[in-house]
Design a protein around this motif. Sequence first.
Motif, short mmCIF file in Angstrom:
data_model
loop_
_atom_site.label_atom_id
_atom_site.label_comp_id
_atom_site.label_asym_id
_atom_site.label_seq_id
_atom_site.Cartn_x
_atom_site.Cartn_y
_atom_site.Cartn_z
N PHE A 199 0.84 -1.20 0.00
CA PHE A 199 0.00 0.00 0.00
C PHE A 199 0.88 1.26 0.00
O PHE A 199 0.55 2.25 -0.66
N MET A 200 2.00 1.22 0.73
CA MET A 200 2.93 2.35 0.70
C MET A 200 3.49 2.55 -0.70
O MET A 200 3.67 3.69 -1.16
N ASN A 201 3.76 1.44 -1.39
CA ASN A 201 4.26 1.55 -2.77
C ASN A 201 3.18 2.12 -3.68
O ASN A 201 3.47 2.89 -4.61
N PHE A 202 1.92 1.76 -3.43
CA PHE A 202 0.80 2.33 -4.18
C PHE A 202 0.76 3.84 -3.99
O PHE A 202 0.60 4.60 -4.95
N LEU A 203 0.91 4.30 -2.75
CA LEU A 203 0.91 5.73 -2.48
C LEU A 203 2.11 6.42 -3.13
O LEU A 203 2.00 7.55 -3.60
N VAL A 244 13.27 4.37 -0.49
CA VAL A 244 12.34 3.70 0.41
C VAL A 244 13.09 3.24 1.65
O VAL A 244 14.10 2.54 1.54
N TRP A 245 12.62 3.65 2.83
CA TRP A 245 13.19 3.15 4.08
C TRP A 245 12.45 1.86 4.45
O TRP A 245 11.22 1.80 4.43
N GLY A 302 6.09 -1.32 7.68
CA GLY A 302 7.08 -2.10 6.94
C GLY A 302 8.05 -1.22 6.16
O GLY A 302 9.26 -1.28 6.38
N THR A 303 7.54 -0.42 5.21
CA THR A 303 8.39 0.46 4.42
C THR A 303 7.81 1.88 4.43
O THR A 303 6.60 2.07 4.61
N LEU A 304 8.68 2.87 4.19
CA LEU A 304 8.24 4.26 4.13
C LEU A 304 8.97 4.96 3.00
O LEU A 304 10.14 5.32 3.13
N PRO A 305 8.31 5.17 1.86
CA PRO A 305 8.95 5.88 0.75
C PRO A 305 9.08 7.37 1.05
O PRO A 305 8.20 7.98 1.66
N LEU A 306 10.16 7.96 0.60
CA LEU A 306 10.36 9.40 0.76
C LEU A 306 9.28 10.18 0.02
O LEU A 306 8.83 11.23 0.48
N ALA A 307 8.83 9.65 -1.12
CA ALA A 307 7.79 10.33 -1.89
C ALA A 307 6.49 10.47 -1.10
O ALA A 307 5.76 11.45 -1.26
N VAL A 308 6.20 9.51 -0.23
CA VAL A 308 4.99 9.58 0.60
C VAL A 308 5.13 10.70 1.63
O VAL A 308 4.15 11.39 1.95
N ILE A 309 6.34 10.89 2.16
CA ILE A 309 6.56 11.99 3.09
C ILE A 309 6.38 13.33 2.38
O ILE A 309 5.76 14.26 2.91
N VAL A 310 6.93 13.44 1.16
CA VAL A 310 6.76 14.66 0.37
C VAL A 310 5.27 14.89 0.10
O VAL A 310 4.77 16.02 0.23
N PHE A 313 11.31 8.87 -9.93
CA PHE A 313 10.72 7.54 -9.97
C PHE A 313 10.93 6.86 -11.33
O PHE A 313 11.31 5.69 -11.40
N SER A 314 10.68 7.60 -12.42
CA SER A 314 10.67 6.99 -13.75
C SER A 314 11.87 7.37 -14.62
O SER A 314 12.05 6.78 -15.69
N GLY A 315 12.65 8.35 -14.22
CA GLY A 315 13.77 8.77 -15.05
C GLY A 315 13.35 9.82 -16.06
O GLY A 315 12.27 10.39 -15.99
#
Length: 325
Positions: A44-48, A163-164, A171-179, A242-244
């Motif tokens: 779900f974090m990756n989805f966000l 991703v942390w 479980g994981t925390l992407p930096l993009a989600v914090i932004v 994310f995509s380059g």
Amino acid sequence: MTTVPLPSLRRPARIAINAGLVIFIALYAAIAFLQPNYLEPGLFMNFLRRAAPLLILACGQLYVILTGGFDLSMGAVATLVVLAASILINGDPEATWAVIGTLYVMGIAVGLVNGLVVAFLKVPSIITTLGTMLLVNGLALAWSGGAARGDLPDNFRNLGRLVWRDIPVIGTLPLAVIVLAGFVVLAWWGLAGTVYGKRALAVGDNPRAAELAGTPVAATRILAFVVSAVSAVTAGILLGGFSGVSVNAGEGLELQAIAACVIGGAQLLGGRGSIWSAVFGALSLFALFTLLNILGLPQALRDSVQGLILIAAVGASMWRSRRRI
């Protein structure tokens, strides 16, 4: 004789439920039914993380919609950000932060042009931003030669893909989600915690009445376009990370942002909506794209579905506005 109303005869208070939230829950439930691992916190974090650019764009677009306009230049600005970052940084990590500052200056300049033309020349926003979209796209492609150039270093790419792991509970925390969370909070505060939010709603509802009441209509509209441009720069940075590098990085995102706001309940003619309209609408739209991808539908069909959604969302918005008259 004094009569006392019976509590049992009182009409219960109505609880407003955002339509975008309901749609998102239904769509994500369908995704989880087909792919049960989407119920895992990490996925779900990756989805966000993947949805973050669209959510940020929708929040920025909402500012313009609330004031009765549209911003069709967002996707072009996002594309310009990706191409300009790769060319200006060209793989040098020490140049990253200075270039990011330059990107925001460029975005604010585009927003100011849009706002000034709409506010003072009285050109409809859809025409103004359509022209800006063509102009910015043309400049970006001319600058890059129509192809991806340069290189994005790791410290830039990490803004979109870092991703942390081994985080408790999630479980994981992407930096993009914090932004994303930071941008949503700031956008919400701008509308709900300042006088600007009331001014934006007043301008979108009736600009003439707002002007007679002393509301700075021109400044309100200009600031809305600036916020929209800032959101496009932020989304572009995440897309590049994310995509380059791609010459099509922001293609079609402006229409998705508009559709997301309307799905969440924002009124296209302005005067009604909230940040949660944009957030839940964008989540619903991205969940739909994810579901169509899981079902294996071709890209052309997904584009057709997006067009139908936009038409249906606009039709629903107009129907709701007529019912209130």
